[in-house]
Design a protein around this motif. Sequence first.
Motif, PDB file in Angstrom:
ATOM      1  N   PRO A  53       0.819  -1.208   0.000  1.00  0.00           N
ATOM      2  CA  PRO A  53       0.000   0.000   0.000  1.00  0.00           C
ATOM      3  C   PRO A  53       0.851   1.254   0.000  1.00  0.00           C
ATOM      4  O   PRO A  53       1.932   1.298   0.574  1.00  0.00           O
ATOM      5  N   GLU A  54       0.348   2.272  -0.651  1.00  0.00           N
ATOM      6  CA  GLU A  54       1.003   3.580  -0.629  1.00  0.00           C
ATOM      7  C   GLU A  54       0.746   4.248   0.716  1.00  0.00           C
ATOM      8  O   GLU A  54      -0.350   4.184   1.269  1.00  0.00           O
ATOM      9  N   THR A  55       1.780   4.907   1.273  1.00  0.00           N
ATOM     10  CA  THR A  55       1.591   5.540   2.563  1.00  0.00           C
ATOM     11  C   THR A  55       2.055   6.990   2.585  1.00  0.00           C
ATOM     12  O   THR A  55       1.650   7.735   3.450  1.00  0.00           O
ATOM     13  N   GLY A  56       2.895   7.408   1.680  1.00  0.00           N
ATOM     14  CA  GLY A  56       3.385   8.773   1.738  1.00  0.00           C
ATOM     15  C   GLY A  56       4.889   8.824   1.711  1.00  0.00           C
ATOM     16  O   GLY A  56       5.569   7.817   1.780  1.00  0.00           O
ATOM     17  N   PRO A  57       5.465  10.002   1.606  1.00  0.00           N
ATOM     18  CA  PRO A  57       6.907  10.134   1.470  1.00  0.00           C
ATOM     19  C   PRO A  57       7.636   9.748   2.746  1.00  0.00           C
ATOM     20  O   PRO A  57       7.123   9.870   3.845  1.00  0.00           O
ATOM     21  N   GLY A  58       8.885   9.277   2.616  1.00  0.00           N
ATOM     22  CA  GLY A  58       9.699   8.912   3.769  1.00  0.00           C
ATOM     23  C   GLY A  58      11.148   8.773   3.349  1.00  0.00           C
ATOM     24  O   GLY A  58      11.473   8.733   2.183  1.00  0.00           O
ATOM     25  N   GLU A  59      12.009   8.694   4.340  1.00  0.00           N
ATOM     26  CA  GLU A  59      13.441   8.647   4.084  1.00  0.00           C
ATOM     27  C   GLU A  59      14.056   7.281   4.369  1.00  0.00           C
ATOM     28  O   GLU A  59      15.208   7.055   4.025  1.00  0.00           O
ATOM     29  N   LEU A  60      13.333   6.372   5.055  1.00  0.00           N
ATOM     30  CA  LEU A  60      13.916   5.113   5.490  1.00  0.00           C
ATOM     31  C   LEU A  60      14.181   4.201   4.306  1.00  0.00           C
ATOM     32  O   LEU A  60      13.291   3.898   3.525  1.00  0.00           O
ATOM     33  N   LEU A  61      15.415   3.730   4.158  1.00  0.00           N
ATOM     34  CA  LEU A  61      15.785   2.868   3.042  1.00  0.00           C
ATOM     35  C   LEU A  61      15.646   1.397   3.371  1.00  0.00           C
ATOM     36  O   LEU A  61      15.417   0.582   2.492  1.00  0.00           O
ATOM     37  N   THR A  62      15.833   1.019   4.620  1.00  0.00           N
ATOM     38  CA  THR A  62      15.686  -0.380   5.020  1.00  0.00           C
ATOM     39  C   THR A  62      14.868  -0.439   6.292  1.00  0.00           C
ATOM     40  O   THR A  62      14.948   0.436   7.138  1.00  0.00           O
ATOM     41  N   ASP A  63      14.127  -1.510   6.461  1.00  0.00           N
ATOM     42  CA  ASP A  63      13.311  -1.707   7.640  1.00  0.00           C
ATOM     43  C   ASP A  63      13.216  -3.213   7.869  1.00  0.00           C
ATOM     44  O   ASP A  63      12.622  -3.924   7.077  1.00  0.00           O
ATOM     45  N   THR A  64      13.803  -3.678   8.949  1.00  0.00           N
ATOM     46  CA  THR A  64      13.879  -5.116   9.194  1.00  0.00           C
ATOM     47  C   THR A  64      12.504  -5.742   9.344  1.00  0.00           C
ATOM     48  O   THR A  64      12.237  -6.818   8.808  1.00  0.00           O
ATOM     49  N   VAL A  65      11.628  -5.087  10.093  1.00  0.00           N
ATOM     50  CA  VAL A  65      10.297  -5.640  10.308  1.00  0.00           C
ATOM     51  C   VAL A  65       9.542  -5.764   8.991  1.00  0.00           C
ATOM     52  O   VAL A  65       8.967  -6.812   8.681  1.00  0.00           O
ATOM     53  N   ALA A  66       9.520  -4.699   8.204  1.00  0.00           N
ATOM     54  CA  ALA A  66       8.827  -4.753   6.921  1.00  0.00           C
ATOM     55  C   ALA A  66       9.423  -5.831   6.025  1.00  0.00           C
ATOM     56  O   ALA A  66       8.705  -6.566   5.332  1.00  0.00           O
ATOM     57  N   SER A  67      10.734  -5.957   6.050  1.00  0.00           N
ATOM     58  CA  SER A  67      11.419  -6.923   5.201  1.00  0.00           C
ATOM     59  C   SER A  67      11.078  -8.352   5.573  1.00  0.00           C
ATOM     60  O   SER A  67      10.758  -9.182   4.714  1.00  0.00           O
ATOM     61  N   VAL A  68      11.129  -8.677   6.866  1.00  0.00           N
ATOM     62  CA  VAL A  68      10.857 -10.054   7.262  1.00  0.00           C
ATOM     63  C   VAL A  68       9.387 -10.410   7.082  1.00  0.00           C
ATOM     64  O   VAL A  68       9.040 -11.552   6.753  1.00  0.00           O
ATOM     65  N   LEU A  69       8.492  -9.433   7.266  1.00  0.00           N
ATOM     66  CA  LEU A  69       7.076  -9.715   7.034  1.00  0.00           C
ATOM     67  C   LEU A  69       6.798  -9.944   5.549  1.00  0.00           C
ATOM     68  O   LEU A  69       5.950 -10.773   5.190  1.00  0.00           O
ATOM     69  N   CYS A  70       7.487  -9.216   4.675  1.00  0.00           N
ATOM     70  CA  CYS A  70       7.371  -9.476   3.238  1.00  0.00           C
ATOM     71  C   CYS A  70       7.810 -10.901   2.923  1.00  0.00           C
ATOM     72  O   CYS A  70       7.153 -11.618   2.159  1.00  0.00           O
ATOM     73  N   LEU A  71       8.926 -11.302   3.506  1.00  0.00           N
ATOM     74  CA  LEU A  71       9.425 -12.660   3.282  1.00  0.00           C
ATOM     75  C   LEU A  71       8.429 -13.690   3.791  1.00  0.00           C
ATOM     76  O   LEU A  71       8.137 -14.679   3.108  1.00  0.00           O
ATOM     77  N   GLY A  72       7.882 -13.459   4.988  1.00  0.00           N
ATOM     78  CA  GLY A  72       6.928 -14.407   5.551  1.00  0.00           C
ATOM     79  C   GLY A  72       5.657 -14.516   4.740  1.00  0.00           C
ATOM     80  O   GLY A  72       5.148 -15.615   4.487  1.00  0.00           O
ATOM     81  N   ARG A  73       5.106 -13.365   4.302  1.00  0.00           N
ATOM     82  CA  ARG A  73       3.866 -13.413   3.500  1.00  0.00           C
ATOM     83  C   ARG A  73       4.112 -14.117   2.171  1.00  0.00           C
ATOM     84  O   ARG A  73       3.265 -14.868   1.692  1.00  0.00           O
ATOM     85  N   SER A  74       5.269 -13.868   1.579  1.00  0.00           N
ATOM     86  CA  SER A  74       5.588 -14.533   0.316  1.00  0.00           C
ATOM     87  C   SER A  74       5.730 -16.036   0.516  1.00  0.00           C
ATOM     88  O   SER A  74       5.354 -16.823  -0.352  1.00  0.00           O
TER      89      SER A  74
END
Length: 391
Positions: free
Chosen positions: A28-49
């Motif tokens: 989902p689109e959420t808006g502008p941001g500066e964070l390039l990496t996020d461990t939580v988002a990354s591992v949840l993407c891996l888990g959902r996939s």
Amino acid sequence: MIGERSPEHWWPYIAQVLNLDPESINLPETGPGELLTDTVASVLCLGRSDVDRRIFITASSGYALAALGLPDPESIIRRTRGTPAGAVRVGRGEVAAVKQMVKALGDSASELGGGHARHLAVRYLTEDVRPWLNGRFTAATGRELYAAASQLVHLAGWMAQDEGDTPHLRGLAQGYYAHAFRLAAEAGEPELSATALRGLAVQCVELGFRAEAVQLGEACVEYGGHVRNGRAVAYYEATLANAAAQDDDRRTATRHLGLSETAIGKPTATGGESWAAHYSPGRWAHESGMILSRLGDLDAAEEHLHLALEIHGVDRRRTRAIVLADLGGVRLRQGDVDGALDTWSDFVECADGIQSVKVQAALRDMRVRLCRFQSLPRAQDLRERVGRIDG
């Protein structure tokens, strides 16, 4: 801010690191941001996939080493400052729930193999733990939550590795181990960090990435140097000894095997929690026996494997089956055919019903080796018993 990050900033990086198709997951689109990496988002993407089986991931030596440079020590602080509106509040009760589930799932997998209930662990991560990781918590609770999540993610990696020997499962295991390390490092937990690195190192050994296995083993020992638990230190020193032995570096392997033996002989730490507490003297004796076998000292290898089975004992059926398979192999290499057949008979009985790639590989290996002894009725009986298990 966490509540304002936009996927287009960090998703391409995650896709590159995990070898994913950037178009395979709609975020989902959420808006502008500066964070390039996020461990939580990354591992949840891996888990959902993983749950949806939408991608194909393969393990690589480069990704294993890349994990060493990924942790973000400021991630928990940023989350406490930028929690989205409506996020659930997380306390010690939620952390305790994660730890309890890890124990229950881990106990089951240790008995029946990693192929048993792996998707329960992944679904628990993506459905139950997800809102907590994205919730509201203090920095202290966040560290505890990340540590507990690291244990769960590590378990998912171990289960994937033990479930099967396919490129996809190997890739999943590697991804989970790397994320377990990132979560543990961001939580400031050296024991969990070292244990995750051990998972990566052992997998590299199995995949034949010998130089990478040694480097990860060294990192494992380095992180483990901050741990004051003898069993944990033995666990990490044996990891490096094993990697060095596979790399035909006898000197390094012997040195770190000796350090591991010294550590395992120290009194067990009391109080607190230890993620490496399962590394009992029996498990140490098994791993040391196989390192000695690799180094060509078969008499010492047999002695250690005997210690693992008869003196210290091993409390999990899967582990006992693997030790029996290894001991049978060592006895056969020594020319003790009767001893090998006796041990392998116990192994076949113990292995029935276990969903573990290591146990299945040991069954196939044993069956092939028994072809050399077609004139022995006991050998043929064992081959038939294995056939009934496979069938």
